[in-house]
Design an enzyme around this catalytic site. Structure first.
Site, PDB file in Angstrom:
ATOM      1  N   ARG A  97     -51.076 -56.974 -13.797  1.00  0.00           N
ATOM      2  CA  ARG A  97     -50.205 -56.041 -14.528  1.00  0.00           C
ATOM      3  C   ARG A  97     -50.368 -56.133 -16.043  1.00  0.00           C
ATOM      4  NH1 ARG A  97     -46.292 -58.181 -10.995  1.00  0.00           N
ATOM      5  NH2 ARG A  97     -46.249 -57.040  -9.019  1.00  0.00           N
TER       6      ARG A  97
ATOM      7  N   LYS B 132     -57.116 -45.985 -25.846  1.00  0.00           N
ATOM      8  CA  LYS B 132     -57.429 -45.167 -24.671  1.00  0.00           C
ATOM      9  C   LYS B 132     -58.432 -45.923 -23.817  1.00  0.00           C
ATOM     10  CE  LYS B 132     -56.696 -40.352 -26.044  1.00  0.00           C
ATOM     11  NZ  LYS B 132     -57.356 -39.039 -26.181  1.00  0.00           N
TER      12      LYS B 132
ATOM     13  N   GLU C 219     -68.928 -38.189 -34.731  1.00  0.00           N
ATOM     14  CA  GLU C 219     -67.501 -38.541 -34.815  1.00  0.00           C
ATOM     15  C   GLU C 219     -67.105 -38.867 -36.260  1.00  0.00           C
ATOM     16  OE1 GLU C 219     -65.201 -38.390 -32.398  1.00  0.00           O
ATOM     17  OE2 GLU C 219     -66.293 -38.491 -30.500  1.00  0.00           O
TER      18      GLU C 219
ATOM     19  N   LYS D 256     -58.290 -42.750 -38.106  1.00  0.00           N
ATOM     20  CA  LYS D 256     -57.880 -42.857 -36.707  1.00  0.00           C
ATOM     21  C   LYS D 256     -56.592 -43.671 -36.588  1.00  0.00           C
ATOM     22  CE  LYS D 256     -58.954 -43.288 -32.029  1.00  0.00           C
ATOM     23  NZ  LYS D 256     -59.943 -43.241 -30.957  1.00  0.00           N
TER      24      LYS D 256
ATOM     25  N   GLU E  77     -50.577 -39.380 -27.583  1.00  0.00           N
ATOM     26  CA  GLU E  77     -51.119 -38.021 -27.682  1.00  0.00           C
ATOM     27  C   GLU E  77     -50.157 -36.964 -27.164  1.00  0.00           C
ATOM     28  OE1 GLU E  77     -55.382 -37.757 -27.018  1.00  0.00           O
ATOM     29  OE2 GLU E  77     -55.124 -35.704 -26.325  1.00  0.00           O
TER      30      GLU E  77
ATOM     31  N   ARG F 265     -52.029 -36.523 -32.378  1.00  0.00           N
ATOM     32  CA  ARG F 265     -53.250 -37.243 -31.985  1.00  0.00           C
ATOM     33  C   ARG F 265     -54.312 -36.305 -31.408  1.00  0.00           C
ATOM     34  NH1 ARG F 265     -54.059 -43.137 -28.952  1.00  0.00           N
ATOM     35  NH2 ARG F 265     -56.317 -42.924 -28.750  1.00  0.00           N
TER      36      ARG F 265
ATOM     37  N   ASN G 220     -59.378 -34.742 -31.059  1.00  0.00           N
ATOM     38  CA  ASN G 220     -60.239 -34.084 -30.075  1.00  0.00           C
ATOM     39  C   ASN G 220     -60.962 -32.872 -30.646  1.00  0.00           C
ATOM     40  OD1 ASN G 220     -59.452 -35.884 -28.039  1.00  0.00           O
ATOM     41  ND2 ASN G 220     -57.587 -34.706 -27.672  1.00  0.00           N
TER      42      ASN G 220
ATOM     43  N   HIS H 213     -64.018 -31.491 -29.047  1.00  0.00           N
ATOM     44  CA  HIS H 213     -64.173 -32.161 -27.755  1.00  0.00           C
ATOM     45  C   HIS H 213     -64.030 -31.237 -26.546  1.00  0.00           C
ATOM     46  CE1 HIS H 213     -64.301 -35.727 -30.157  1.00  0.00           C
ATOM     47  NE2 HIS H 213     -64.266 -36.546 -29.127  1.00  0.00           N
TER      48      HIS H 213
ATOM     49  N   HIS I  42     -66.921 -31.226 -23.946  1.00  0.00           N
ATOM     50  CA  HIS I  42     -66.833 -31.546 -22.516  1.00  0.00           C
ATOM     51  C   HIS I  42     -67.473 -30.461 -21.667  1.00  0.00           C
ATOM     52  CE1 HIS I  42     -63.287 -34.593 -23.041  1.00  0.00           C
ATOM     53  NE2 HIS I  42     -64.447 -35.051 -23.454  1.00  0.00           N
TER      54      HIS I  42
ATOM     55  N   HIS J 124     -72.756 -37.829 -25.749  1.00  0.00           N
ATOM     56  CA  HIS J 124     -71.392 -37.388 -26.058  1.00  0.00           C
ATOM     57  C   HIS J 124     -71.298 -36.840 -27.489  1.00  0.00           C
ATOM     58  CE1 HIS J 124     -67.017 -37.317 -26.034  1.00  0.00           C
ATOM     59  NE2 HIS J 124     -67.004 -38.079 -27.102  1.00  0.00           N
TER      60      HIS J 124
END
Lengths: 363, 363
Positions: free
Chosen positions: A125, A147, A189, A233, A243, A247, A251, A254, A258, A271
């Site tokens: 956990r 993330k 980025e 960031k 997010e 936030r 993206n 992005h 994607h 990427h």
């Protein structure tokens, strides 16, 4: 000053990013500084390539300093960022006797970091972990902000957790072994931070001398841009860890990135390369909506290309574009949300973009 | 009053447990009260047995109230509480289009609750979920407090997350369909709360009339003991969400319970039955250490047995006992920690119990 420290302020989850050339060689010292005592077991997660370069030295440094450390390697590549790889890490964690007081170190790029962070989030956990990113992309993006996760067969990063690391250590020296193409992908980025929040960084990247020094991997210049990227960031993440709002601007580029990664087959574009094309598309939409100037869109295109990044939109079926966009987890209540630039250094979130407005860019 | 509400105070993760006979029949109303709007998708996770009893009515109530709901069934039994079952839930989540704004409802016992809570913790890096426990054990224990997860082939609950639900709804009516043996197993945890923190509850359970009414599943009496149990749990969890300290006392009887579950084969004893034996062992150790009185140990034994719970220690090899205890994740820095009673209503955590002190109880 060759050492930089950036605080990521998140209440009792706050941590520091330490940026220094050669820091990898003194890792034990750094761990002791942040209170990792020697009785704690350390599981280092890496991949074969990184391990061949730094693994032995890294592990020896820990063992010479009496840390009880073990390394486990995961396979490189997006297709191994899955539940099966995670399950293999759990097996090693059990065999090694990783307990609640133990710690995981991610030594590698974004995939290693994402999988390791999620393993740490879910073993017993949740145990602590440290990010040591070795690619430009992971240094400026995934290693900071918490993330973590793995892919579902139907989509990237669908399974995961927000889990902040205890610390991040970045050694720009590791970029010397990074393939040129991956360095460029990371620059996408960095340029992104310029467009969304940091006009000064954008201008810095445009200067010919800086560009040359960066491409030649001069530590001083690398530290400058990595530091600026992480500062932006950190600032954004500290305002909106999960997010729910601002936030999302991280993206930028992005959503279409994607689409491109998905529809051109993972692997055709890195990427960062897909993000570069995505930023160009987002820019074009901003022009269509009358938000941005053509001059700045052109500056973005030139800057991306000057770091060897693609900007031309590949041939993609319009219907497929819509299918992927609708399946993107950034959709909220069925509304697609796009991050569009208003000027270099400022973007906003829009949920009123007509399909026809962006579909015209696809053939 | 037939409706009870218990707050679990955890800052911005606070939530309420609502306890009411028949609440399952008005679930849509309850969801609306806590702000679940009808545009949010609901994935109900249950098992076949529970679904046969309540599933259709439950889903119809949601659909009649215009909720967009779907049910997925997982297999019952500890051996299905694993990554594979979790993976199947992710597949359904994807097909159903579960987004960040969607919600998971766990309708069932502890396994359904644990797996559902972990699925919610990890789908899209975390979506909201609601616990609707249908067994006594899960009502008084696992549905409150946010421990979620699945088993690793080598040990229970090694993979998981702390993830608090948005709300818990408990309908004592569901206990009428619970097998008698499972009801008794749940009583072990209720008695545990008496021993660790609630002398009044312990005395209440000792009274013959109450015992009879409880065994006959009278709602009023059930609500009384469930309410008391959850109040204690809530109080402890709110002091120590992540079990770094006092929360460990909730594990009274559990270390030896796990030994018994492990070594007698899962299935021979129900969890609550193993805990009952574990409480008896912990009590005996407390006597050996001069912490507790023999009279109170005897009262604990009589109370457990009066609710049809076993207290006799099965034949187990001493070495195996040690192996399991050392592998237990409650071990910290190699030290075994035991929760031992000082009096009915008060326990403490001890890490100085000699092996010989408890090994003598095993043959």
């Amino acid at each position: 000053m060759n050492k930089r420290k950036i605080l990521v302020p998140l209440g009792d989850k706050s941590y520091e990013v330490t940026l220094e050339a050669g820091i990898l060689n003194n890792i034990s010292e750094e761990l002791l500084k942040i209170g990792i005592t020697k009785n704690r077991k350390i599981l280092v997660i890496s991949n074969e390539e990184i391990s061949n370069l730094y693994g032995e030295k890294f592990l020896n440094n820990l063992k010479d300093n009496k840390f009880q450390a073990k390394m486990v390697l995961i396979k490189a590549g997006e297709s191994y960022k899955n539940l099966k790889t995670l399950s293999e890490i759990y097996d090693v964690a059990f065999e090694f006797g990783l307990d609640r007081n133990s710690i995981i170190i991610a030594l590698g790029g974004g995939i290693v970091g994402d999988v390791s962070g999620f393993a740490a989030a879910t073993w017993l956990r949740g145990i602590e972990y440290i990010q040591i990113p070795t690619t430009l992309l992971s240094m400026v993006d995934s290693s900071v902000g918490g993330k973590t996760g793995v892919n579902h067969p139907k989509g990237k990063n669908l399974i995961g957790a927000f889990n902040q690391p205890k610390a991040v250590f970045i050694d720009p020296e590791t970029l010397k072994s990074l393939p040129k193409r991956e360095f460029s992908a990371g620059m996408a980025e960095v340029i992104k931070y310029g467009v969304i929040r940091d006009k000064e960084l954008f201008k810095y990247l445009e200067i010919e001398k800086n560009k040359n020094e960066l491409i030649n991997l001069k530590n001083e210049y690398l530290i400058k841009i990595i530091n600026s990227s992480i500062k932006t960031k950190s600032h954004i993440v500290s305002q909106d860890e999960h997010e729910n709002g601002v936030r999302a601007i991280l993206n930028y580029g992005h959503s279409f990135g994607h689409v491109i990664e998905n529809l051109c087959g993972y692997g055709k574009f890195l990427h960062g390369e897909a993000i570069s094309i995505g930023m160009n598309i987002a820019g074009k939409i901003a022009i269509e909506k009358g938000l941005w100037s053509k001059e700045e869109l052109e500056r973005q295109k030139i800057l991306l290309e000057s770091y060897d990044l693609p900007t031309e939109i590949p041939k993609i079926n319009k219907e497929d574009v819509l299918t992927i966009l609708m399946g993107d987890k950034k959709v909220r209540d069925g509304k697609m949300r796009f991050i569009l630039p208003k000027e270099i250094g400022a973007v906003d979130i829009y949920d009123d973009v007509e399909d026809s407005l962006f579909l015209k860019f696809f053939s």
